[in-house]
Design an enzyme around this catalytic site. Structure first.
Site, PDB file in Angstrom:
ATOM      1  N   ASP A 253     -20.597  -0.301  -9.810  1.00  0.00           N
ATOM      2  CA  ASP A 253     -19.880  -0.410 -10.812  1.00  0.00           C
ATOM      3  C   ASP A 253     -18.973   0.766 -11.298  1.00  0.00           C
ATOM      4  O   ASP A 253     -19.123   1.599 -11.492  1.00  0.00           O
ATOM      5  CB  ASP A 253     -20.814  -1.234 -11.739  1.00  0.00           C
ATOM      6  CG  ASP A 253     -19.128  -1.684 -13.345  1.00  0.00           C
ATOM      7  OD1 ASP A 253     -18.180  -1.227 -13.184  1.00  0.00           O
ATOM      8  OD2 ASP A 253     -20.309  -2.434 -13.706  1.00  0.00           O
TER       9      ASP A 253
ATOM     10  N   HIS B 268       1.188  -1.593   0.453  1.00  0.00           N
ATOM     11  CA  HIS B 268      -0.081   0.180  -0.440  1.00  0.00           C
ATOM     12  C   HIS B 268       0.679   0.921   0.254  1.00  0.00           C
ATOM     13  O   HIS B 268       0.647   2.179  -0.827  1.00  0.00           O
ATOM     14  CB  HIS B 268      -0.586   0.509   0.841  1.00  0.00           C
ATOM     15  CG  HIS B 268      -2.532  -1.324   0.735  1.00  0.00           C
ATOM     16  ND1 HIS B 268      -1.542  -1.816   1.934  1.00  0.00           N
ATOM     17  CD2 HIS B 268      -3.422  -1.385  -0.080  1.00  0.00           C
ATOM     18  CE1 HIS B 268      -3.108  -2.862   1.246  1.00  0.00           C
ATOM     19  NE2 HIS B 268      -3.391  -2.042   0.688  1.00  0.00           N
TER      20      HIS B 268
ATOM     21  N   ASP C 219      -6.845   0.829  -7.614  1.00  0.00           N
ATOM     22  CA  ASP C 219      -6.556  -0.433  -6.743  1.00  0.00           C
ATOM     23  C   ASP C 219      -7.552  -1.898  -6.612  1.00  0.00           C
ATOM     24  O   ASP C 219      -8.400  -2.010  -5.995  1.00  0.00           O
ATOM     25  CB  ASP C 219      -6.616  -0.184  -4.887  1.00  0.00           C
ATOM     26  CG  ASP C 219      -6.268  -1.458  -4.329  1.00  0.00           C
ATOM     27  OD1 ASP C 219      -4.942  -2.103  -4.667  1.00  0.00           O
ATOM     28  OD2 ASP C 219      -5.798  -1.447  -2.298  1.00  0.00           O
TER      29      ASP C 219
END
Length: 569
Positions: free
Chosen positions: A399, A313, A420
């Site tokens: 979405d 991360h 991500d």
């Protein structure tokens, strides 16, 4: 008298025929649910979602055709039909449990042998018999798909013969009537799967579907008992199978989870199924005063390990944040675990919008105390640092492909965009790695901002990694790529890009250090990560850009990870 008898006979025929058509529609409904159920479950445990789903459905369709041919060998259509429905119900309700049990056993057998004979793990033999057993266990979903399809394929020919026997003559429109009932029943089955079955445990869905087969068979048995032999045995079979179905409905989910848990190297401490994915936490106790290691999996794929998630991360977030001129507004696409969000918050942004499809996943990390065991909840809170519950954070459950259009319509711009998402292992994800998607993101990015994308492994999936870089470049960005070893994943890569001005690495090189505190990342380590081995990009020209609908990246990813797929993590 003959008129009344004729009338009664017509009523009886109408009732019998209506019953047969309703039974046929019910069986078609069950058949379609079995297709979806088996393909959905198989994709969950075998990976390669799209390939497995299409393979299972294809096998079932072909075997249904073979079953239709084979039905002519059943001499007594009435007796054969009742036995057939008993068999379909038995296999339908137990197939997923059997698959989970055999795969779980085959994956843990090497460890059982090692523990029994005190064989060190580093010399544990997995070849020969064990390798063959493991391979066979992984073919079971396809085997059950074939068997179930073969049996389901017999239903229409048998019902057709039964209708003509009941009427006492050949029926001119027999096939049309039966296929009409079959198509309507299948449509109803699809609706039931989407609206209801997806929301319950897979074993409960299997049990409910099998109960419809059982009920249909029993009604047929009662109505046409004069055509049947061994009626007492058939009734007893229905009763015993009914008890088994109830047992599977009540306890099958627990048993199935226990078997699935055997696929993980560490102890499973939490597992849940959302409408979108299967979520699992495992725990590894180290002893010696060391903290346990917690791993998080989605659909059997490792998402992060508490041991080294900070490496991933920090490399995902801070290069893009450091290279951006401002840090006021940040967009995160994916990242439903809140860990990228935690790193973003070190830059004190005024507004962060995070888009993630699954509200259940986000809830798990936003309020872990509501869902997780106390010891796991406290660990997750420590990892996320309560990142979701900060005033600047807005979460959109949609979405991403659709959600960014709404952001564009609202004329919102961002200083940094962080993508991500899971690897492009499914066509639905592939579209989120396309030129079209990246081009639209460009309109959300401020002129002096940067975008970063997790880009799979440059070692295991080199072509996919390079394709992501080329695709982003094709969308009009100044694109560069970098990589780092994350012990839990191996070599991992990211793609970073600027919209205008200096490219990202040149911007980063102007600094003396990272402007926020980090556990792992340093500026020299970061700038060094932009260097790849000799000839890494030698085949770059031959690697395709991923356009919307082309599935080029999906294909690269599938080819790369096919041999890497493992079922014990």
């Amino acid at each position: 008298m003959s008129f009344n008898a004729d009338k009664n006979n017509k009523i009886k025929l109408l009732v019998d025929d209506t019953l047969l058509i309703l039974i046929m529609a019910t069986l078609a409904c069950c058949g379609l649910i079995y297709e979806y159920l088996l393909s959905h479950y198989s994709a969950r445990i075998l990976g390669s979602v799209e390939t497995v789903i299409y393979a299972i459905i294809g096998i079932m369709i072909v075997s249904m055709g073979l079953g239709a041919f084979a039905a002519k060998r059943i001499k007594d259509a009435f007796q054969g039909f009742v036995v057939l429905e008993l068999t379909v119900a038995l296999i339908g309700c137990s197939a997923t449990l059997l698959i989970a049990s055999v795969i779980g056993f085959s994956q843990t057998l090497p460890q059982i042998i090692a523990d029994t004979y005190q064989i060190p793990n580093d010399v544990l033999v997995n070849g020969d018999f064990l390798s063959t057993l493991s391979w066979i266990s992984l073919q079971l979903p396809y085997f059950f798909a074939f068997v179930l399809g073969f049996l389901i394929g017999m239903e229409i020919p048998l019902i057709a013969r039964i209708r003509e026997t009941v009427y006492g003559h050949h029926l001119a429109h027999n096939a049309g009537t039966i296929y009409g009932a079959d198509y309507i029943g299948a449509g109803i089955g699809a609706a039931i799967w989407v609206l209801f079955m997806l929301k319950i445990e897979i074993s409960q869905a299997a049990a409910l579907t099998a109960s419809l087969n059982l009920i249909a068979g029993f009604i047929f048995l009662v109505r046409f008992r004069t055509y049947l032999r061994f009626k007492v045995k058939l009734v007893l079979g229905h009763v015993l199978l009914g008890l088994l179905i109830v047992l599977i409905f009540v306890s099958g989910g627990h048993w199935q989870k226990q078997m699935q848990n055997m696929l993980y190297l560490d102890k499973v401490v939490y597992q849940t199924q959302t409408p979108y994915q299967n979520l699992v936490f495992t725990e590894r106790l180290l002893g010696g005063g060391y903290e346990p290691i917690y791993n998080f999996y989605i659909n059997g794929r490792l998402q992060f390990s508490s041991l080294d998630e900070h490496i991933y991360h920090e490399f995902l977030v801070h290069p893009a944040m450091q290279a951006s001129a401002r840090h006021d507004k940040v967009l995160i696409i994916g990242g439903g675990d809140g860990l990228a969000l935690r790193e973003v918050q070190k830059w004190y942004p005024k507004k962060v919008i995070l888009i993630d499809l699954d509200p259940n996943l986000v809830a798990l990390f936003k309020q872990p105390e509501k869902f997780l065991p106390a010891h796991l909840s406290s660990k997750i809170k420590a990892l996320t640092q309560d990142s979701f519950n900060q005033p600047e954070v807005e979460v959109i459950h949609d979405d991403a492909f659709i959600a960014i259009d709404k952001l564009l319509a609202a004329n919102i711009n961002f200083d940094t965009i962080i993508v991500d998402l899971p690897d492009p292992s499914h066509p639905d994800l592939n579209k989120l790695y396309s030129v079209n998607f990246y081009y639209r993101l460009q309109h959300l990015l401020n002129g002096d901002g940067t975008i970063v994308i997790q880009s799979t492994s440059p070692f295991h999936a080199k072509s996919a990694f390079i394709s992501i870089g080329k695709t982003l470049q094709k969308a009009g960005y100044q694109t560069q790529q970098y990589h780092q070893n994350v012990p839990s994943f191996g070599e991992w890569g990211w793609t970073i890009a600027s919209k205008t001005g200096l490219p990202p690495l040149q911007r980063l090189s102007a600094f003396d250090d990272i402007d926020v505190s980090t556990k792992w990342l340093t500026l020299p380590l970061l700038t060094g990560s932009f260097v790849f081995n000799k000839d890494f990009y030698v085949d770059k020209e031959s690697i395709k850009v991923n356009y919307l609908g082309s599935n080029a990246l999906y294909q690269y990813h599938q080819q790369a990870w096919e041999v890497e797929t493992e079922f014990s993590h």
